[in-house]
Design a protein around this motif. Structure first.
Motif, PDB file in Angstrom:
ATOM      1  N   GLN A 199    -139.740 -29.408 -29.924  1.00  0.00           N
ATOM      2  CA  GLN A 199    -140.585 -28.355 -29.362  1.00  0.00           C
ATOM      3  C   GLN A 199    -141.651 -27.931 -30.384  1.00  0.00           C
ATOM      4  OE1 GLN A 199    -138.628 -24.678 -28.534  1.00  0.00           O
ATOM      5  NE2 GLN A 199    -140.172 -23.978 -27.108  1.00  0.00           N
ATOM      6  N   GLU A 200    -141.234 -27.820 -31.636  1.00  0.00           N
ATOM      7  CA  GLU A 200    -142.182 -27.434 -32.688  1.00  0.00           C
ATOM      8  C   GLU A 200    -143.316 -28.443 -32.811  1.00  0.00           C
ATOM      9  OE1 GLU A 200    -140.190 -26.757 -36.445  1.00  0.00           O
ATOM     10  OE2 GLU A 200    -138.804 -25.400 -35.429  1.00  0.00           O
ATOM     11  N   PHE A 201    -142.995 -29.709 -32.613  1.00  0.00           N
ATOM     12  CA  PHE A 201    -144.014 -30.761 -32.718  1.00  0.00           C
ATOM     13  C   PHE A 201    -144.816 -30.913 -31.420  1.00  0.00           C
ATOM     14  CE2 PHE A 201    -141.804 -31.924 -36.513  1.00  0.00           C
ATOM     15  CZ  PHE A 201    -142.740 -32.608 -37.291  1.00  0.00           C
ATOM     16  N   GLY A 202    -144.463 -30.105 -30.436  1.00  0.00           N
ATOM     17  CA  GLY A 202    -145.181 -30.166 -29.157  1.00  0.00           C
ATOM     18  C   GLY A 202    -144.832 -31.389 -28.342  1.00  0.00           C
ATOM     19  N   LEU A 203    -143.669 -32.003 -28.625  1.00  0.00           N
ATOM     20  CA  LEU A 203    -143.292 -33.220 -27.901  1.00  0.00           C
ATOM     21  C   LEU A 203    -142.546 -32.915 -26.603  1.00  0.00           C
ATOM     22  CD1 LEU A 203    -142.271 -35.450 -30.938  1.00  0.00           C
ATOM     23  CD2 LEU A 203    -144.181 -35.851 -29.407  1.00  0.00           C
ATOM     24  N   VAL A 204    -141.886 -31.759 -26.558  1.00  0.00           N
ATOM     25  CA  VAL A 204    -141.268 -31.321 -25.295  1.00  0.00           C
ATOM     26  C   VAL A 204    -141.540 -29.829 -25.090  1.00  0.00           C
ATOM     27  CG1 VAL A 204    -139.320 -32.926 -25.043  1.00  0.00           C
ATOM     28  CG2 VAL A 204    -139.047 -30.897 -26.426  1.00  0.00           C
ATOM     29  N   GLU A 205    -141.526 -29.457 -23.838  1.00  0.00           N
ATOM     30  CA  GLU A 205    -141.693 -28.032 -23.538  1.00  0.00           C
ATOM     31  C   GLU A 205    -140.344 -27.455 -23.145  1.00  0.00           C
ATOM     32  OE1 GLU A 205    -144.806 -27.321 -20.691  1.00  0.00           O
ATOM     33  OE2 GLU A 205    -146.098 -28.709 -21.798  1.00  0.00           O
ATOM     34  N   VAL A 206    -140.000 -26.366 -23.766  1.00  0.00           N
ATOM     35  CA  VAL A 206    -138.720 -25.731 -23.467  1.00  0.00           C
ATOM     36  C   VAL A 206    -139.005 -24.384 -22.805  1.00  0.00           C
ATOM     37  CG1 VAL A 206    -136.617 -24.767 -24.476  1.00  0.00           C
ATOM     38  CG2 VAL A 206    -137.556 -26.893 -25.380  1.00  0.00           C
ATOM     39  N   THR A 207    -138.332 -24.144 -21.684  1.00  0.00           N
ATOM     40  CA  THR A 207    -138.507 -22.876 -20.971  1.00  0.00           C
ATOM     41  C   THR A 207    -137.296 -21.984 -21.273  1.00  0.00           C
ATOM     42  OG1 THR A 207    -139.499 -24.199 -19.226  1.00  0.00           O
ATOM     43  CG2 THR A 207    -139.006 -21.914 -18.667  1.00  0.00           C
ATOM     44  N   THR A 208    -137.555 -20.768 -21.630  1.00  0.00           N
ATOM     45  CA  THR A 208    -136.429 -19.868 -21.901  1.00  0.00           C
ATOM     46  C   THR A 208    -136.291 -18.854 -20.767  1.00  0.00           C
ATOM     47  OG1 THR A 208    -136.898 -20.127 -24.243  1.00  0.00           O
ATOM     48  CG2 THR A 208    -135.407 -18.341 -23.655  1.00  0.00           C
ATOM     49  N   VAL A 209    -135.129 -18.854 -20.159  1.00  0.00           N
ATOM     50  CA  VAL A 209    -134.827 -17.896 -19.093  1.00  0.00           C
ATOM     51  C   VAL A 209    -133.565 -17.142 -19.502  1.00  0.00           C
ATOM     52  CG1 VAL A 209    -134.367 -17.610 -16.617  1.00  0.00           C
ATOM     53  CG2 VAL A 209    -135.789 -19.514 -17.393  1.00  0.00           C
ATOM     54  N   LYS A 210    -133.684 -15.838 -19.605  1.00  0.00           N
ATOM     55  CA  LYS A 210    -132.554 -14.987 -20.015  1.00  0.00           C
ATOM     56  C   LYS A 210    -131.862 -15.551 -21.266  1.00  0.00           C
ATOM     57  CE  LYS A 210    -131.689 -13.256 -15.397  1.00  0.00           C
ATOM     58  NZ  LYS A 210    -130.920 -13.453 -14.185  1.00  0.00           N
ATOM     59  N   GLU A 211    -132.663 -15.810 -22.253  1.00  0.00           N
ATOM     60  CA  GLU A 211    -132.202 -16.282 -23.562  1.00  0.00           C
ATOM     61  C   GLU A 211    -131.522 -17.658 -23.541  1.00  0.00           C
ATOM     62  OE1 GLU A 211    -130.011 -13.250 -25.599  1.00  0.00           O
ATOM     63  OE2 GLU A 211    -131.603 -11.796 -25.337  1.00  0.00           O
ATOM     64  N   THR A 212    -131.657 -18.349 -22.417  1.00  0.00           N
ATOM     65  CA  THR A 212    -131.114 -19.717 -22.366  1.00  0.00           C
ATOM     66  C   THR A 212    -132.281 -20.696 -22.312  1.00  0.00           C
ATOM     67  OG1 THR A 212    -129.249 -18.867 -21.122  1.00  0.00           O
ATOM     68  CG2 THR A 212    -129.542 -21.245 -21.087  1.00  0.00           C
ATOM     69  N   THR A 265    -134.414 -21.687 -11.567  1.00  0.00           N
ATOM     70  CA  THR A 265    -134.074 -22.710 -12.565  1.00  0.00           C
ATOM     71  C   THR A 265    -133.640 -24.009 -11.888  1.00  0.00           C
ATOM     72  OG1 THR A 265    -131.843 -21.843 -12.698  1.00  0.00           O
ATOM     73  CG2 THR A 265    -133.394 -21.053 -14.362  1.00  0.00           C
ATOM     74  N   GLY A 266    -134.033 -24.157 -10.627  1.00  0.00           N
ATOM     75  CA  GLY A 266    -133.616 -25.321  -9.837  1.00  0.00           C
ATOM     76  C   GLY A 266    -133.989 -26.652 -10.460  1.00  0.00           C
ATOM     77  N   ASN A 267    -135.200 -26.739 -10.993  1.00  0.00           N
ATOM     78  CA  ASN A 267    -135.678 -27.999 -11.548  1.00  0.00           C
ATOM     79  C   ASN A 267    -135.470 -28.067 -13.062  1.00  0.00           C
ATOM     80  OD1 ASN A 267    -136.773 -30.477 -10.793  1.00  0.00           O
ATOM     81  ND2 ASN A 267    -138.817 -29.881 -11.489  1.00  0.00           N
ATOM     82  N   LEU A 268    -134.735 -27.091 -13.571  1.00  0.00           N
ATOM     83  CA  LEU A 268    -134.547 -27.016 -15.028  1.00  0.00           C
ATOM     84  C   LEU A 268    -133.130 -27.425 -15.411  1.00  0.00           C
ATOM     85  CD1 LEU A 268    -136.320 -23.582 -15.694  1.00  0.00           C
ATOM     86  CD2 LEU A 268    -137.275 -25.854 -16.070  1.00  0.00           C
ATOM     87  N   ILE A 269    -133.043 -28.045 -16.553  1.00  0.00           N
ATOM     88  CA  ILE A 269    -131.725 -28.477 -17.045  1.00  0.00           C
ATOM     89  C   ILE A 269    -131.458 -27.722 -18.335  1.00  0.00           C
ATOM     90  CG2 ILE A 269    -130.489 -30.453 -18.055  1.00  0.00           C
ATOM     91  CD1 ILE A 269    -132.456 -32.058 -16.044  1.00  0.00           C
ATOM     92  N   SER A 270    -130.288 -27.193 -18.456  1.00  0.00           N
ATOM     93  CA  SER A 270    -129.957 -26.433 -19.663  1.00  0.00           C
ATOM     94  C   SER A 270    -130.021 -27.361 -20.887  1.00  0.00           C
ATOM     95  CB  SER A 270    -128.555 -25.847 -19.495  1.00  0.00           C
ATOM     96  OG  SER A 270    -127.894 -25.811 -20.725  1.00  0.00           O
ATOM     97  N   TYR A 300    -134.131 -24.118 -21.404  1.00  0.00           N
ATOM     98  CA  TYR A 300    -134.080 -25.128 -20.345  1.00  0.00           C
ATOM     99  C   TYR A 300    -135.167 -26.181 -20.572  1.00  0.00           C
ATOM    100  CZ  TYR A 300    -131.114 -21.962 -17.620  1.00  0.00           C
ATOM    101  OH  TYR A 300    -130.099 -21.173 -17.186  1.00  0.00           O
ATOM    102  N   ILE A 301    -134.884 -27.362 -20.058  1.00  0.00           N
ATOM    103  CA  ILE A 301    -135.870 -28.444 -20.100  1.00  0.00           C
ATOM    104  C   ILE A 301    -136.199 -28.801 -18.657  1.00  0.00           C
ATOM    105  CG2 ILE A 301    -136.297 -30.822 -20.846  1.00  0.00           C
ATOM    106  CD1 ILE A 301    -133.788 -30.266 -22.784  1.00  0.00           C
ATOM    107  N   ASP A 302    -137.472 -28.971 -18.377  1.00  0.00           N
ATOM    108  CA  ASP A 302    -137.865 -29.351 -17.020  1.00  0.00           C
ATOM    109  C   ASP A 302    -137.397 -30.788 -16.737  1.00  0.00           C
ATOM    110  OD1 ASP A 302    -140.377 -28.268 -15.018  1.00  0.00           O
ATOM    111  OD2 ASP A 302    -139.593 -30.295 -14.758  1.00  0.00           O
TER     112      ASP A 302
END
Lengths: 298, 100
Positions: B27-40, B3-8, B42-44
């Motif tokens: 996220q629903e509109f596809g304007l940002v991608e959200v990464t989920t790691v262990k239910e948290t 998660t080094g390059n990811l911001i909560s 993150y935004i790149d």
């Protein structure tokens, strides 16, 4: 400095309500906001004026001063205070008078000078307004030869030296963004960006189109007819080229990978396309003329 | 997962004083991608600039998410066209230099 009529900038009347000001600001900000007008210096300039007008007119105190003093509004009150204090002969000498201090218009002016990037008008839970720093624009002149190789250059932007790496293959008119090297943000807002546009002058005999280079090479008639070997210049040095017999005028030859470097793709190059221009010999001797005649009749 | 390059996403929202639901809408509109790691969520970090721009459009200019979606699409087209104009201008100068 030229007087800026904030009412005129926002297109509102002098008796406009706070709501009118807000509405006019929002409408114009949507039109000229830098996020919606990338690389548009004129729009950026206008947005700064709109922002300044909104800041002054939406603050009742500043608006009152602006209405009262007009173009001198920033200093009007201080002037009046100074006049008053001169009139007073009471023992205030021990205390220094401060002009342009914390209340002064100078701070205000500096504040506007560095402001850019939109006001966060209370939309985010009444936090203190943060302003993104001003975007700076700079133009860098390069020769085609400079753009052929990745190199570093030091630029002086607003008194600060910034060392940038210019990747080989940069295009004439291309703009690159150096994030965070614009004006400083206000109230913890992010710094603006530095936009550098490149103007590339070409003093070489090569024409550039994207990654490909073009040049015309003179070929003497005898080599064109009989074939032979010639040496031509490329940007990476001289290259020997075989000319097949009976080469026609205007024949094009592609030298793969001898063109311009592909931007940000190390080791990749465009092609060099050369066009032969066959030169007819002049000042022929009688003997040579005879030979040509003989040739034409054969 | 690293998660080094990811911001909560939560941290981002606290810093910008916005609701986490706003990120979900984007996220629903596809304007940002959200990464989920262990239910948290993150935004790149690469998306930060884009996300901050969206915040300015939404909060400062009162543009709704549908509007931002349309603007993002049009700005991408403007960028492409600006690149194309540069290429065409350079191409045109070739012909002008040749006196054609």
């Amino acid at each position: 400095m030229e007087f800026v009529d904030y009412y005129k900038i926002l297109g509102i009347k002098k008796d406009a309500s706070v709501e009118d000001i807000k509405k006019a600001y929002r409408k114009l900000a949507r039109k000229y906001h830098p996020d919606l007008n990338p690389n548009n210096k004129e729009a950026n300039k206008q947005f700064q004026q709109i922002n300044e007008a909104n800041e002054v007119l939406s603050d009742p105190e500043s608006r009152k001063k602006f209405d009262k003093y007009g173009k001198d509004w920033k200093h009007g009150e201080e002037y009046e205070k100074a006049q008053q204090s001169q009139r007073q002969s009471s023992g205030q000498r021990g205390r220094e008078q401060s002009f342009g201090g914390s209340q002064g218009g100078d701070d205000f002016s500096d504040f506007f000078g560095s402001m850019f990037g939109g006001q966060s008008g209370g939309g985010r839970g009444g936090r203190q307004a943060k302003f993104r720093g001003q975007d700076f624009n700079a133009e860098v002149q390069l020769n085609l030869i400079d753009a052929y190789q990745t190199h570093q250059q030091t630029l002086s932007v607003n008194g600060k030296n910034i060392r940038i790496t210019i990747p080989a293959g940069i295009e004439n008119g291309q703009t690159i963004k150096i994030g965070g090297h614009g004006g400083p943000g206000v109230n913890g807002g992010p710094a603006g960006d530095l936009f550098i546009s490149f103007s590339i002058t070409n003093n070489t005999k090569f024409k550039r189109e994207g990654d490909n280079l073009y040049s015309t090479v003179d070929l003497d008639l005898f080599t064109a007819v009989l074939g032979g070997e010639i040496t031509i210049d490329t940007l990476s040095g001289k290259v020997k080229l075989k000319v097949p017999p009976e080469t026609q005028n205007g024949t094009k030859v592609k030298l793969k990978g001898k063109g311009f470097p592909v931007y940000k793709k190390e080791g990749q190059f465009g092609d060099l396309l050369i066009t032969y221009s066959i030169k007819i010999p002049t000042n022929l001797t009688e003997k040579q003329k005879e030979l040509f005649l003989e040739l034409s009749q054969s | 997962m690293e998660t080094g390059n990811l911001i909560s996403a939560e941290e981002f929202c606290i810093n910008h004083k916005i609701e986490i639901s706003f990120i979900s809408s984007l996220q629903e509109f596809g304007l940002v991608e959200v990464t989920t790691v262990k239910e948290t969520s993150y935004i790149d970090a690469d998306q930060l600039q884009k996300l901050e721009k969206i915040l300015r459009l939404y909060y400062d200019l009162d543009i709704n998410i549908e509007g931002i979606e349309a603007i993002t699409h049009l700005l991408n087209r403007v960028n492409d066209m600006q690149d194309e104009i540069i290429t065409l201008k350079n191409k045109l100068s070739l012909y002008e230099d040749n006196g054609v």
